[in-house]
Design an enzyme around this catalytic site. Structure first.
Site, PDB file in Angstrom:
ATOM      1  N   ARG A 286      43.592  33.168  50.277  1.00  0.00           N
ATOM      2  CA  ARG A 286      44.641  34.527  50.868  1.00  0.00           C
ATOM      3  C   ARG A 286      45.591  34.249  52.218  1.00  0.00           C
ATOM      4  O   ARG A 286      44.755  34.201  52.982  1.00  0.00           O
ATOM      5  CB  ARG A 286      44.163  35.805  50.626  1.00  0.00           C
ATOM      6  CG  ARG A 286      44.218  36.364  48.985  1.00  0.00           C
ATOM      7  CD  ARG A 286      43.536  37.395  48.373  1.00  0.00           C
ATOM      8  NE  ARG A 286      43.759  38.521  49.440  1.00  0.00           N
ATOM      9  CZ  ARG A 286      43.310  39.882  49.377  1.00  0.00           C
ATOM     10  NH1 ARG A 286      42.470  40.066  48.127  1.00  0.00           N
ATOM     11  NH2 ARG A 286      43.539  40.853  50.559  1.00  0.00           N
TER      12      ARG A 286
ATOM     13  N   LYS B 269      35.613  45.232  46.525  1.00  0.00           N
ATOM     14  CA  LYS B 269      36.105  46.008  45.682  1.00  0.00           C
ATOM     15  C   LYS B 269      36.339  45.873  44.924  1.00  0.00           C
ATOM     16  O   LYS B 269      36.169  45.805  43.249  1.00  0.00           O
ATOM     17  CB  LYS B 269      37.280  47.107  45.776  1.00  0.00           C
ATOM     18  CG  LYS B 269      36.864  47.772  47.445  1.00  0.00           C
ATOM     19  CD  LYS B 269      37.930  48.807  48.058  1.00  0.00           C
ATOM     20  CE  LYS B 269      39.066  47.776  48.414  1.00  0.00           C
ATOM     21  NZ  LYS B 269      38.650  46.720  49.692  1.00  0.00           N
TER      22      LYS B 269
ATOM     23  N   ARG C  28      44.106  44.345  59.576  1.00  0.00           N
ATOM     24  CA  ARG C  28      44.010  44.847  57.731  1.00  0.00           C
ATOM     25  C   ARG C  28      42.643  46.103  58.600  1.00  0.00           C
ATOM     26  O   ARG C  28      42.845  47.148  57.835  1.00  0.00           O
ATOM     27  CB  ARG C  28      43.888  44.002  56.751  1.00  0.00           C
ATOM     28  CG  ARG C  28      45.072  43.581  55.907  1.00  0.00           C
ATOM     29  CD  ARG C  28      44.686  41.936  55.204  1.00  0.00           C
ATOM     30  NE  ARG C  28      43.107  42.024  54.573  1.00  0.00           N
ATOM     31  CZ  ARG C  28      42.493  41.585  54.336  1.00  0.00           C
ATOM     32  NH1 ARG C  28      42.354  39.878  54.206  1.00  0.00           N
ATOM     33  NH2 ARG C  28      42.269  41.616  53.026  1.00  0.00           N
TER      34      ARG C  28
ATOM     35  N   ARG D  95      36.324  33.892  51.046  1.00  0.00           N
ATOM     36  CA  ARG D  95      37.044  33.898  49.468  1.00  0.00           C
ATOM     37  C   ARG D  95      37.727  33.422  48.842  1.00  0.00           C
ATOM     38  O   ARG D  95      38.247  32.285  49.601  1.00  0.00           O
ATOM     39  CB  ARG D  95      37.309  35.654  49.808  1.00  0.00           C
ATOM     40  CG  ARG D  95      37.806  35.425  48.224  1.00  0.00           C
ATOM     41  CD  ARG D  95      38.676  36.999  48.338  1.00  0.00           C
ATOM     42  NE  ARG D  95      39.350  37.525  49.798  1.00  0.00           N
ATOM     43  CZ  ARG D  95      39.457  38.832  49.994  1.00  0.00           C
ATOM     44  NH1 ARG D  95      39.006  39.593  48.975  1.00  0.00           N
ATOM     45  NH2 ARG D  95      39.796  39.460  50.851  1.00  0.00           N
TER      46      ARG D  95
ATOM     47  N   ARG E  16      45.494  54.281  49.246  1.00  0.00           N
ATOM     48  CA  ARG E  16      45.716  54.206  50.141  1.00  0.00           C
ATOM     49  C   ARG E  16      44.965  55.269  51.676  1.00  0.00           C
ATOM     50  O   ARG E  16      45.166  54.905  52.546  1.00  0.00           O
ATOM     51  CB  ARG E  16      45.764  53.088  50.480  1.00  0.00           C
ATOM     52  CG  ARG E  16      44.599  51.886  50.957  1.00  0.00           C
ATOM     53  CD  ARG E  16      45.959  50.339  51.322  1.00  0.00           C
ATOM     54  NE  ARG E  16      44.921  49.267  51.684  1.00  0.00           N
ATOM     55  CZ  ARG E  16      45.081  48.285  50.561  1.00  0.00           C
ATOM     56  NH1 ARG E  16      44.915  48.910  49.408  1.00  0.00           N
ATOM     57  NH2 ARG E  16      44.109  47.406  50.785  1.00  0.00           N
TER      58      ARG E  16
HETATM   59  P1  AP5 Z   1      36.115  41.165  47.230  1.00  0.00           P
HETATM   60  O1  AP5 Z   1      35.616  41.998  46.075  1.00  0.00           O
HETATM   61  O2  AP5 Z   1      37.972  40.790  47.016  1.00  0.00           O
HETATM   62  O3  AP5 Z   1      37.148  41.877  48.057  1.00  0.00           O
HETATM   63  P2  AP5 Z   1      38.053  43.421  48.452  1.00  0.00           P
HETATM   64  O4  AP5 Z   1      37.275  44.456  48.775  1.00  0.00           O
HETATM   65  O5  AP5 Z   1      38.160  43.460  47.045  1.00  0.00           O
HETATM   66  O6  AP5 Z   1      38.126  42.740  49.095  1.00  0.00           O
HETATM   67  P3  AP5 Z   1      40.289  42.439  49.235  1.00  0.00           P
HETATM   68  O7  AP5 Z   1      40.305  41.778  50.755  1.00  0.00           O
HETATM   69  O8  AP5 Z   1      41.356  42.695  48.311  1.00  0.00           O
HETATM   70  O9  AP5 Z   1      40.908  44.327  49.981  1.00  0.00           O
HETATM   71  P4  AP5 Z   1      42.103  44.802  49.989  1.00  0.00           P
HETATM   72  O10 AP5 Z   1      41.305  46.279  50.331  1.00  0.00           O
HETATM   73  O11 AP5 Z   1      42.212  44.561  52.322  1.00  0.00           O
HETATM   74  O12 AP5 Z   1      42.997  44.647  49.678  1.00  0.00           O
HETATM   75  P5  AP5 Z   1      44.400  44.567  48.242  1.00  0.00           P
HETATM   76  O13 AP5 Z   1      44.407  43.212  47.977  1.00  0.00           O
HETATM   77  O14 AP5 Z   1      43.816  45.767  47.973  1.00  0.00           O
HETATM   78  O15 AP5 Z   1      35.388  40.409  48.032  1.00  0.00           O
HETATM   79  C1  AP5 Z   1      35.488  39.703  48.739  1.00  0.00           C
HETATM   80  C2  AP5 Z   1      34.355  38.548  49.170  1.00  0.00           C
HETATM   81  O16 AP5 Z   1      33.306  38.882  49.478  1.00  0.00           O
HETATM   82  C3  AP5 Z   1      34.922  37.610  47.577  1.00  0.00           C
HETATM   83  O17 AP5 Z   1      34.842  36.321  48.081  1.00  0.00           O
HETATM   84  C4  AP5 Z   1      33.415  37.842  46.790  1.00  0.00           C
HETATM   85  O18 AP5 Z   1      33.385  36.790  46.145  1.00  0.00           O
HETATM   86  C5  AP5 Z   1      32.670  37.688  48.118  1.00  0.00           C
HETATM   87  N1  AP5 Z   1      32.071  39.445  47.564  1.00  0.00           N
HETATM   88  C6  AP5 Z   1      32.307  40.069  46.877  1.00  0.00           C
HETATM   89  N2  AP5 Z   1      31.023  41.299  47.211  1.00  0.00           N
HETATM   90  C7  AP5 Z   1      29.616  39.737  47.366  1.00  0.00           C
HETATM   91  C8  AP5 Z   1      28.493  40.855  47.344  1.00  0.00           C
HETATM   92  N3  AP5 Z   1      28.369  41.976  47.247  1.00  0.00           N
HETATM   93  N4  AP5 Z   1      27.720  39.448  48.471  1.00  0.00           N
HETATM   94  C9  AP5 Z   1      28.463  38.150  48.722  1.00  0.00           C
HETATM   95  N5  AP5 Z   1      29.959  38.146  48.324  1.00  0.00           N
HETATM   96  C10 AP5 Z   1      30.313  38.846  47.491  1.00  0.00           C
HETATM   97  O19 AP5 Z   1      45.077  44.623  49.616  1.00  0.00           O
HETATM   98  C11 AP5 Z   1      46.026  43.734  50.202  1.00  0.00           C
HETATM   99  C12 AP5 Z   1      46.983  43.638  51.137  1.00  0.00           C
HETATM  100  O20 AP5 Z   1      47.477  44.839  50.192  1.00  0.00           O
HETATM  101  C13 AP5 Z   1      47.460  45.014  52.044  1.00  0.00           C
HETATM  102  O21 AP5 Z   1      46.371  44.930  52.756  1.00  0.00           O
HETATM  103  C14 AP5 Z   1      48.206  46.305  52.527  1.00  0.00           C
HETATM  104  O22 AP5 Z   1      48.544  45.442  52.614  1.00  0.00           O
HETATM  105  C15 AP5 Z   1      48.823  45.662  50.733  1.00  0.00           C
HETATM  106  N6  AP5 Z   1      48.151  47.413  50.134  1.00  0.00           N
HETATM  107  C16 AP5 Z   1      48.144  47.061  48.416  1.00  0.00           C
HETATM  108  N7  AP5 Z   1      47.327  48.083  48.323  1.00  0.00           N
HETATM  109  C17 AP5 Z   1      48.076  48.969  48.832  1.00  0.00           C
HETATM  110  C18 AP5 Z   1      48.422  50.116  48.995  1.00  0.00           C
HETATM  111  N8  AP5 Z   1      48.003  51.662  48.388  1.00  0.00           N
HETATM  112  N9  AP5 Z   1      49.499  51.113  50.219  1.00  0.00           N
HETATM  113  C19 AP5 Z   1      49.268  50.163  51.200  1.00  0.00           C
HETATM  114  N10 AP5 Z   1      49.188  49.073  51.209  1.00  0.00           N
HETATM  115  C20 AP5 Z   1      48.587  48.306  50.433  1.00  0.00           C
END
Ligand code: AP5
Length: 248
Positions: A192, A41, A203, A159, A120
């Site tokens: 991370r 994402k 997660r 990552r 979310r």
């Molecule tokens: P990346 O683009 O980083 O993936 P992502 O989907 O953004 O993954 P996240 O782990 O960041 O999502 P998340 O929803 O768990 O975390 P968030 O930060 O929102 O890609 C992943 C890897 O793959 C990278 O190394 C990239 O280079 C690689 N890649 C990408 N595309 C590729 C492809 N096509 N082919 C090969 N490789 C590829 O949230 C973190 C935490 O914050 C949550 O767990 C929660 O505790 C909290 N939080 C955040 N928002 C909320 C909310 N609204 N409500 C409650 N808690 C929340």
């Protein structure tokens, strides 16, 4: 076209204000990106932001930016949120919505937005809808990226993140030009905390529990666009742009 925006008002909240001039596209984009942890994402949000000029608004980036501040500068709610995040649990709706309330100017921006990580839960989705409705705005689409769990693990385990500009890399699929250094700001890349195996499992479970009602809600509203997230980031992006071009 590269229309990268200033995200400091989103990342750090008031009293910071946005320094970039809003672009005024004929059709600004208001998109929500959904999908399991590691699906890509954040990677796609960066492409979409650079293409449409809409800010990449990630709630995860807010919490990670807050974690870098001295703990004395963190409110009790933020302190608790960071603890939840480190363990892989969702931050409570109450805290998330309070943080979003402080940043509603970003949601009202005439340049639009690419929301990543918010909403979310169904409650967060309803709060977003109420805010947009109050302003006479609406989402263009909700994009749901899909990938099997074994491939998610490969993406998460490789990552690397820039702690300064938040750029995301992968050791094999998206390596930086210089090993371990950000292409943009040369900062040393980090892993991370919530990418440790125990937190990743929590997660994934949290995602499965919270996403079903969210997907149902957006499907009922006819807003959901499903995108296969297999392949190179550029291929996934091309699929996204094509799907949006024929959407409504
Ligand atoms: P990346 O683009 O980083 O993936 P992502 O989907 O953004 O993954 P996240 O782990 O960041 O999502 P998340 O929803 O768990 O975390 P968030 O930060 O929102 O890609 C992943 C890897 O793959 C990278 O190394 C990239 O280079 C690689 N890649 C990408 N595309 C590729 C492809 N096509 N082919 C090969 N490789 C590829 O949230 C973190 C935490 O914050 C949550 O767990 C929660 O505790 C909290 N939080 C955040 N928002 C909320 C909310 N609204 N409500 C409650 N808690 C929340």
């Amino acid at each position: 076209m590269n229309l990268q925006r200033d995200r400091s008002a989103w990342l750090h909240g008031p009293p910071l204000v946005c320094q970039s001039q809003p672009v005024h596209p004929t059709h600004c984009r208001r998109l929500v990106l959904l999908g399991p942890p590691g699906v890509g994402k954040g990677t796609q949000a960066a492409f979409l932001s650079a293409t449409y000029g809409a800010c990449h608004l990630s709630t995860g980036d807010i919490f990670r930016a807050a974690r870098q501040c001295a703990s004395t500068d963190q409110s009790p709610a933020l302190h608790e949120a960071i603890a939840h995040m480190n363990e892989g649990r969702l931050v409570t709706d109450e805290t998330v919505l309070e943080i979003i309330r402080e940043r509603t100017t970003c949601l009202s921006c005439r340049g639009g937005f690419i929301l990543d990580g918010f909403p979310r839960t169904a409650l967060q989705a309803e709060a977003l809808e109420a805010h947009l409705g109050y302003e006479g705005n609406a989402l263009d689409a909700v994009i749901n990226y899909e990938l099997p769990v074994d491939e998610l693990i490969v993406r998460i385990s490789g990552r690397r993140l820039c702690p300064d500009c938040k750029a995301v890399y992968h050791v094999t699929s998206r390596p930086p030009r210089e090993e371990g250094r950000c292409n943009t700001c040369a900062a040393a890349l980090i892993t991370r905390e919530d990418d440790q195996p125990d937190a990743v499992a929590v997660r994934q479970r949290a995602y499965l529990e919270s996403s079903a009602p969210l997907l149902d809600l957006y499907a009922e509203r006819g807003m959901l666009v499903h995108i296969d997230a297999h392949g190179l980031p550029e291929d996934v992006f091309a699929r996204t742009i094509t799907a949006l071009a024929v959407w409504h």
